[in-house]
Design an enzyme around this catalytic site. Sequence first.
Site, mmCIF file in Angstrom:
data_model
loop_
_atom_site.group_PDB
_atom_site.id
_atom_site.type_symbol
_atom_site.label_atom_id
_atom_site.label_comp_id
_atom_site.label_asym_id
_atom_site.label_seq_id
_atom_site.Cartn_x
_atom_site.Cartn_y
_atom_site.Cartn_z
ATOM 1 N N ASP A 10 46.560 -48.033 15.468
ATOM 2 C CA ASP A 10 47.936 -48.113 16.021
ATOM 3 C C ASP A 10 48.798 -47.062 15.353
ATOM 4 O OD1 ASP A 10 47.274 -50.249 17.344
ATOM 5 O OD2 ASP A 10 48.429 -51.578 16.447
ATOM 6 N N ASP A 11 50.094 -47.054 16.005
ATOM 7 C CA ASP A 11 51.309 -45.812 15.478
ATOM 8 C C ASP A 11 51.213 -44.607 15.315
ATOM 9 O OD1 ASP A 11 52.151 -48.656 15.159
ATOM 10 O OD2 ASP A 11 51.919 -48.616 13.075
ATOM 11 N N HIS A 130 53.666 -52.703 19.947
ATOM 12 C CA HIS A 130 54.114 -52.468 18.649
ATOM 13 C C HIS A 130 54.295 -54.014 17.979
ATOM 14 C CE1 HIS A 130 54.741 -50.700 15.144
ATOM 15 N NE2 HIS A 130 56.419 -50.784 15.008
#
Length: 239
Positions: A10-11, A130
Amino acid sequence: MAKRLIITADDMGYNVERNRGIIECFQRGAITNSSLMVNGIAAADAAHLALKYGLPTGLHFNITEGAPVNKSNKYTTITDKEGFFLGKQGLRQAVLDKIIDCQEVREEMNAQIKRYEELIGSKPVYVDGHQHAHIIPGLSEVFAEVLEEHHIQATRVPYEKNLKEVSWLGEPWEKILFTFSDDAARARPIFKAHNIWESDLFFGLATMGCNMSIERLQTGFLLVPVRPQWSIGLQNSVF
């Protein structure tokens, strides 16, 4: 019998250091894809690297951290007075207090899908959330509707079936992670009703943050009840 393992980092776009770490993991075969945070300060760099190295990406829809992508309309319920998102706990509380205007969520989601398309050159194959904001009761319905409108047919649902069997969780992790898993269970039929696919199994809540170690990854993964031809989604399993 084939099984498919999906390992998502992620991210991507959060900062340049994370971007390069994700690319290194991809080149070493440690991950299969990454979710792009288009409101991150290094989103353009992330998109450039993903395209350069052939890293499959999806959209990491973000309404908890940083500033919105949509600058044409000032939000009044999903941001604070300075124009920043409310944070994961702030957003959850605002939803509970029934002060969130879901039209603002819809507008920002459309803006982030558009920005992703500008950066990558195509719409995302999948969209996740998120800090798992996309499964918050009251927001998951909007999330599913927007995905269906854009003909995006996949997401990640962090329903970890055997989470309560993990031995190392304590406060405050138990309360936080059990909430995520319960929200995911409620969101699943909503996503299914909108023809949105999820992996057959998910693993990653039990190894978030300080709970991450190679030993715990191995122990936790053994608890996953895998069947032939199932797909398994792992979250951030290299960080």
